[in-house]
Scaffold this motif. Structure first.
Motif, PDB file in Angstrom:
ATOM      1  N   GLY A   3      -2.145  21.880 -11.140  1.00  0.00           N
ATOM      2  CA  GLY A   3      -2.539  22.096  -9.749  1.00  0.00           C
ATOM      3  C   GLY A   3      -3.218  23.408  -9.457  1.00  0.00           C
ATOM      4  O   GLY A   3      -3.883  23.544  -8.435  1.00  0.00           O
ATOM      5  N   ASN A   4      -3.071  24.398 -10.342  1.00  0.00           N
ATOM      6  CA  ASN A   4      -3.633  25.717 -10.073  1.00  0.00           C
ATOM      7  C   ASN A   4      -4.817  26.049 -10.966  1.00  0.00           C
ATOM      8  O   ASN A   4      -5.077  27.215 -11.275  1.00  0.00           O
ATOM      9  CB  ASN A   4      -2.534  26.771 -10.203  1.00  0.00           C
ATOM     10  N   VAL A   5      -5.532  25.005 -11.378  1.00  0.00           N
ATOM     11  CA  VAL A   5      -6.799  25.190 -12.097  1.00  0.00           C
ATOM     12  C   VAL A   5      -7.817  24.264 -11.443  1.00  0.00           C
ATOM     13  O   VAL A   5      -7.519  23.105 -11.151  1.00  0.00           O
ATOM     14  CB  VAL A   5      -6.623  24.918 -13.608  1.00  0.00           C
ATOM     15  N   LEU A   6      -9.007  24.780 -11.166  1.00  0.00           N
ATOM     16  CA  LEU A   6      -9.973  24.054 -10.342  1.00  0.00           C
ATOM     17  C   LEU A   6     -10.592  22.859 -11.049  1.00  0.00           C
ATOM     18  O   LEU A   6     -10.742  21.783 -10.469  1.00  0.00           O
ATOM     19  CB  LEU A   6     -11.080  25.020  -9.880  1.00  0.00           C
ATOM     20  N   GLU A   7     -10.961  23.018 -12.325  1.00  0.00           N
ATOM     21  CA  GLU A   7     -11.735  21.983 -13.012  1.00  0.00           C
ATOM     22  C   GLU A   7     -10.911  20.708 -13.220  1.00  0.00           C
ATOM     23  O   GLU A   7      -9.699  20.747 -13.416  1.00  0.00           O
ATOM     24  CB  GLU A   7     -12.230  22.486 -14.367  1.00  0.00           C
ATOM     25  N   PHE A  17       3.111  16.035  -4.313  1.00  0.00           N
ATOM     26  CA  PHE A  17       4.005  15.873  -3.168  1.00  0.00           C
ATOM     27  C   PHE A  17       3.839  16.983  -2.139  1.00  0.00           C
ATOM     28  O   PHE A  17       4.048  16.765  -0.953  1.00  0.00           O
ATOM     29  CB  PHE A  17       5.467  15.860  -3.641  1.00  0.00           C
ATOM     30  N   HIS A  18       3.477  18.196  -2.602  1.00  0.00           N
ATOM     31  CA  HIS A  18       3.549  19.330  -1.656  1.00  0.00           C
ATOM     32  C   HIS A  18       2.923  20.576  -2.273  1.00  0.00           C
ATOM     33  O   HIS A  18       2.590  20.599  -3.455  1.00  0.00           O
ATOM     34  CB  HIS A  18       5.025  19.615  -1.321  1.00  0.00           C
ATOM     35  N   GLN A  19       2.795  21.626  -1.450  1.00  0.00           N
ATOM     36  CA  GLN A  19       2.385  22.945  -1.947  1.00  0.00           C
ATOM     37  C   GLN A  19       3.595  23.735  -2.439  1.00  0.00           C
ATOM     38  O   GLN A  19       3.461  24.639  -3.257  1.00  0.00           O
ATOM     39  CB  GLN A  19       1.680  23.753  -0.840  1.00  0.00           C
ATOM     40  N   SER A  20       4.771  23.414  -1.927  1.00  0.00           N
ATOM     41  CA  SER A  20       5.984  24.150  -2.244  1.00  0.00           C
ATOM     42  C   SER A  20       6.700  23.546  -3.451  1.00  0.00           C
ATOM     43  O   SER A  20       7.038  22.358  -3.440  1.00  0.00           O
ATOM     44  CB  SER A  20       6.936  24.122  -1.040  1.00  0.00           C
ATOM     45  N   PRO A  21       6.966  24.340  -4.508  1.00  0.00           N
ATOM     46  CA  PRO A  21       7.698  23.820  -5.658  1.00  0.00           C
ATOM     47  C   PRO A  21       9.067  23.241  -5.278  1.00  0.00           C
ATOM     48  O   PRO A  21       9.487  22.211  -5.811  1.00  0.00           O
ATOM     49  CB  PRO A  21       7.853  25.043  -6.567  1.00  0.00           C
ATOM     50  N   ARG A  59       0.860  -1.180   0.000  1.00  0.00           N
ATOM     51  CA  ARG A  59       0.000   0.000   0.000  1.00  0.00           C
ATOM     52  C   ARG A  59       0.902   1.237   0.000  1.00  0.00           C
ATOM     53  O   ARG A  59       1.469   1.608   1.028  1.00  0.00           O
ATOM     54  CB  ARG A  59      -0.900  -0.033   1.231  1.00  0.00           C
ATOM     55  N   ILE A  60       1.037   1.859  -1.157  1.00  0.00           N
ATOM     56  CA  ILE A  60       1.882   3.047  -1.283  1.00  0.00           C
ATOM     57  C   ILE A  60       1.091   4.264  -0.795  1.00  0.00           C
ATOM     58  O   ILE A  60      -0.025   4.496  -1.258  1.00  0.00           O
ATOM     59  CB  ILE A  60       2.319   3.269  -2.754  1.00  0.00           C
ATOM     60  N   PRO A  61       1.637   5.024   0.160  1.00  0.00           N
ATOM     61  CA  PRO A  61       0.884   6.193   0.636  1.00  0.00           C
ATOM     62  C   PRO A  61       0.777   7.274  -0.432  1.00  0.00           C
ATOM     63  O   PRO A  61       1.580   7.320  -1.372  1.00  0.00           O
ATOM     64  CB  PRO A  61       1.720   6.684   1.830  1.00  0.00           C
ATOM     65  N   ALA A  62      -0.222   8.134  -0.310  1.00  0.00           N
ATOM     66  CA  ALA A  62      -0.327   9.295  -1.194  1.00  0.00           C
ATOM     67  C   ALA A  62       0.939  10.119  -1.078  1.00  0.00           C
ATOM     68  O   ALA A  62       1.481  10.309   0.014  1.00  0.00           O
ATOM     69  CB  ALA A  62      -1.547  10.126  -0.818  1.00  0.00           C
ATOM     70  N   MET A  63       1.413  10.629  -2.212  1.00  0.00           N
ATOM     71  CA  MET A  63       2.657  11.400  -2.191  1.00  0.00           C
ATOM     72  C   MET A  63       2.543  12.617  -1.275  1.00  0.00           C
ATOM     73  O   MET A  63       3.519  13.000  -0.621  1.00  0.00           O
ATOM     74  CB  MET A  63       3.019  11.839  -3.608  1.00  0.00           C
ATOM     75  N   GLY A  64       1.342  13.197  -1.193  1.00  0.00           N
ATOM     76  CA  GLY A  64       1.156  14.377  -0.355  1.00  0.00           C
ATOM     77  C   GLY A  64       1.208  14.105   1.129  1.00  0.00           C
ATOM     78  O   GLY A  64       1.263  15.041   1.932  1.00  0.00           O
ATOM     79  N   ASP A 122       2.595  18.102 -10.298  1.00  0.00           N
ATOM     80  CA  ASP A 122       1.733  19.266 -10.110  1.00  0.00           C
ATOM     81  C   ASP A 122       1.836  19.773  -8.675  1.00  0.00           C
ATOM     82  O   ASP A 122       2.119  19.016  -7.745  1.00  0.00           O
ATOM     83  CB  ASP A 122       0.272  18.891 -10.406  1.00  0.00           C
ATOM     84  N   ILE A 123       1.564  21.058  -8.518  1.00  0.00           N
ATOM     85  CA  ILE A 123       1.500  21.663  -7.188  1.00  0.00           C
ATOM     86  C   ILE A 123       0.155  21.336  -6.545  1.00  0.00           C
ATOM     87  O   ILE A 123      -0.877  21.295  -7.217  1.00  0.00           O
ATOM     88  CB  ILE A 123       1.675  23.192  -7.299  1.00  0.00           C
ATOM     89  N   ASN A 124       0.164  21.084  -5.254  1.00  0.00           N
ATOM     90  CA  ASN A 124      -1.090  20.895  -4.519  1.00  0.00           C
ATOM     91  C   ASN A 124      -1.685  22.274  -4.266  1.00  0.00           C
ATOM     92  O   ASN A 124      -1.455  22.893  -3.229  1.00  0.00           O
ATOM     93  CB  ASN A 124      -0.841  20.148  -3.201  1.00  0.00           C
ATOM     94  N   GLY A 125      -2.428  22.762  -5.262  1.00  0.00           N
ATOM     95  CA  GLY A 125      -3.013  24.097  -5.188  1.00  0.00           C
ATOM     96  C   GLY A 125      -4.511  24.020  -5.007  1.00  0.00           C
ATOM     97  O   GLY A 125      -5.007  23.536  -3.993  1.00  0.00           O
ATOM     98  N   ILE A 126      -5.271  24.466  -6.051  1.00  0.00           N
ATOM     99  CA  ILE A 126      -6.733  24.508  -5.932  1.00  0.00           C
ATOM    100  C   ILE A 126      -7.414  23.332  -6.639  1.00  0.00           C
ATOM    101  O   ILE A 126      -8.628  23.185  -6.561  1.00  0.00           O
ATOM    102  CB  ILE A 126      -7.298  25.829  -6.479  1.00  0.00           C
ATOM    103  N   SER A 127      -6.647  22.505  -7.324  1.00  0.00           N
ATOM    104  CA  SER A 127      -7.242  21.412  -8.097  1.00  0.00           C
ATOM    105  C   SER A 127      -7.657  20.254  -7.196  1.00  0.00           C
ATOM    106  O   SER A 127      -6.825  19.661  -6.493  1.00  0.00           O
ATOM    107  CB  SER A 127      -6.249  20.896  -9.142  1.00  0.00           C
ATOM    108  N   GLU A 128      -8.956  19.910  -7.246  1.00  0.00           N
ATOM    109  CA  GLU A 128      -9.437  18.791  -6.437  1.00  0.00           C
ATOM    110  C   GLU A 128      -8.976  17.452  -6.981  1.00  0.00           C
ATOM    111  O   GLU A 128      -8.778  16.500  -6.228  1.00  0.00           O
ATOM    112  CB  GLU A 128     -10.973  18.838  -6.360  1.00  0.00           C
ATOM    113  N   VAL A 129      -8.804  17.334  -8.298  1.00  0.00           N
ATOM    114  CA  VAL A 129      -8.393  16.062  -8.882  1.00  0.00           C
ATOM    115  C   VAL A 129      -6.907  15.786  -8.612  1.00  0.00           C
ATOM    116  O   VAL A 129      -6.468  14.644  -8.636  1.00  0.00           O
ATOM    117  CB  VAL A 129      -8.695  16.006 -10.394  1.00  0.00           C
ATOM    118  N   ILE A 130      -6.137  16.829  -8.313  1.00  0.00           N
ATOM    119  CA  ILE A 130      -4.731  16.641  -7.951  1.00  0.00           C
ATOM    120  C   ILE A 130      -4.619  16.447  -6.434  1.00  0.00           C
ATOM    121  O   ILE A 130      -4.338  15.354  -5.960  1.00  0.00           O
ATOM    122  CB  ILE A 130      -3.853  17.820  -8.432  1.00  0.00           C
ATOM    123  N   GLY A 131      -4.835  17.453  -5.659  1.00  0.00           N
ATOM    124  CA  GLY A 131      -4.816  17.320  -4.199  1.00  0.00           C
ATOM    125  C   GLY A 131      -3.583  16.600  -3.693  1.00  0.00           C
ATOM    126  O   GLY A 131      -2.448  16.949  -4.032  1.00  0.00           O
TER     127      GLY A 131
END
Length: 337
Positions: A167-171, A133-137, A73-78, A120-129
Motif C-alpha cells: 500500500g505504500n509504494v506507488l507503482e 479495508f482502511h488507512q489505519s493498521p 455484489r460484495i462491496p469494496a472492503m474500503g 495492505d494499507i490504503n496508502g499511495i498505491s493506486e492498484v490497492i486503494g
C-alpha cells in the motif's frame, strides 16, 4: 497454479491439467458466463486433473470480483466502514457476514479459495486503494479479522496479501517494478505489523508476497526472497501456512529472468505454489522445465491440502438458509439506498 482461456476446456488444456506438476487453477471473469456454465466448467476441470487441485479465484469485492451476474455484489472492503457508519450498522458483524457470504457462494460451485483478504494499507498505491479495508493498521486488523472469521465460518481458508505490504509504494506490480525505499523499521512497524497480528491470532492460512523490492531489507522482491519468506515470515513470525507466489507473468517479476528461472527462484525462496497466469505458453514452459522429483514437496502438499473446502451444499440450498437471506437482504438495502 495455471488458468484456462474460456467457458470450457480446450483439448490442450485437458492435456495440461493431467500433468503431475499442476496443483491449482485460478478462474477469471473470462471463465464465467452464468452459473450453469461455471458449474459445468469446474466439473470438467475436476475430471481432467491428475491431482486433487486447489481451485481459486480473486473475489475480494468491489472492482475485484470475478463473477457478478447471479452472485451477490460484495462491496469494496474500503467502503465497509463508511457504509456501516452511514446506515448505523455494527461494522464488525456486517464485515463478518460479508466474509461468510463471499466464501459460501464460491464454495457452492466447488471453488476452494478466494485470494482474500487484502491486508495492505490504503496508502499511495493506486492498484490497492479501496481494495484495502482502511488507512489505519488497527482498523484493518479489526475488519480483516472479522471478514476472515466469516470466511472460516463458511469453511474457506484465508489468504492474506500482499506480504509485507503493497500500500505504500506507488507503482503497480502488474505493469512495473515497484521499489519501497522506506526504512526496515517503518515497514515492520506499519505494514507488516498487520500480517503479524492477524497471523498471531491464528487467522491466516495462506500468504501471497508482493512483487515489490524493499531494498532496506533485501535486494530481491519479497516473493523471491528467502529472507522475507523463510526468515521473516516462517521463522520470525512463525507462519506455518501456504505461501503462494503472485503471478510470475507480472511485470514486477520479469527482472528475475525467464519464466522457468522465476518459478525455480520462487520455489527455492519458499513458495509452496507458483502462479503462472494469462500466458499459456509460459505455463507450458514451466511444467516442462521444472524437474518433477525436485519440485513436488511433501510439506507443501500437506499445507496445500489444508486449503481444500469440504462443503457439499449447492447454490439453491445456500439461498434457502436464513443466514444467506438475512445478509443478502441487508446488502441489497444498502446498495439500493
Amino acid at each position: 497454479m495455471i488458468d484456462v482461456s474460456g467457458f470450457e476446456l480446450t483439448p490442450e488444456e485437458i492435456d495440461i491439467l493431467d500433468h503431475p506438476l499442476i496443483g491449482g487453477l485460478i478462474l477469471f471473469t473470462r471463465n464465467y458466463y452464468n452459473q450453469a456454465q461455471l458449474r459445468d466448467l469446474i466439473k470438467q476441470i475436476r475430471e481432467a486433473t491428475l491431482n486433487d487441485i486447489v481451485i481459486a479465484t480473486d473475489h475480494e469485492g468491489g472492482r475485484v470480483q470475478r463473477f457478478r451476474e447471479g452472485f451477490s455484489r460484495i462491496p469494496a472492503m474500503g467502503s465497509i466502514d463508511s457504509l456501516c457508519s452511514k446506515n448505523k450498522l455494527p461494522v464488525t458483524n456486517f464485515t463478518k457476514q460479508l466474509g461468510w457470504l463471499m466464501a459460501s457462494e464460491l464454495q457452492a460451485f466447488d471453488i476452494d479459495i478466494s485470494f482474500a483478504p487484502v491486508l495492505d494499507i490504503n496508502g499511495i498505491s493506486e492498484v490497492i486503494g479501496d481494495r484495502s479495508f482502511h488507512q489505519s493498521p488497527e482498523q484493518i486488523v479489526t475488519l480483516a479479522s472479522a471478514f476472515i472469521s466469516g470466511m472460516k465460518q463458511a469453511g474457506m481458508s484465508a489468504t492474506g496479501k500482499h506480504f509485507p505490504g503493497h500500500g505504500n509504494v506507488l507503482e503497480d506490480s502488474h505493469v512495473a517494478i515497484p521499489i519501497d525505499r522506506r526504512s526496515k523499521q517503518q515497514i515492520f512497524e506499519l505494514d507488516m505489523a498487520i500480517f503479524a497480528e492477524i497471523n498471531k491470532r491464528g487467522l491466516l492460512d495462506a500468504v501471497m508476497p508482493a512483487h515489490v523490492i524493499y531494498p532496506n531489507v533485501d535486494p530481491l522482491p519479497a516473493g523471491f526472497s528467502e529472507k522475507w519468506i523463510q526468515q521473516i515470515l516462517r521463522t520470525d513470525l512463525k507462519f506455518n501456512g501456504v505461501v503462494f507466489s503472485d503471478d510470475l507473468s507480472m511485470e514486477g517479476a520479469v527482472q528475475m529472468g525467464g519464466i522457468i528461472d522465476r518459478a525455480k527462484l520462487a520455489i527455492a525462496a519458499g513458495c509452496d505454489m507458483v502462479l503462472v497466469c494469462n500466458d499459456p505458453t509460459a505455463a507450458v514452459q514451466v511444467i516442462d522445465g521444472l524437474p518433477i522429483e525436485n519440485t513436488i514437496n511433501d510439506d507443501s502438499n500437506n499445507r496445500l491440502r489444508s486449503l481444500k473446502h469440504s462443503n457439499t451444499f449447492d447454490f439453491k440450498q445456500l439461498q434457502k438458509s436464513q443466514q444467506y437471506q438475512q445478509i443478502t437482504y441487508t446488502l441489497d438495502k444498502l446498495i439500493n439506498t
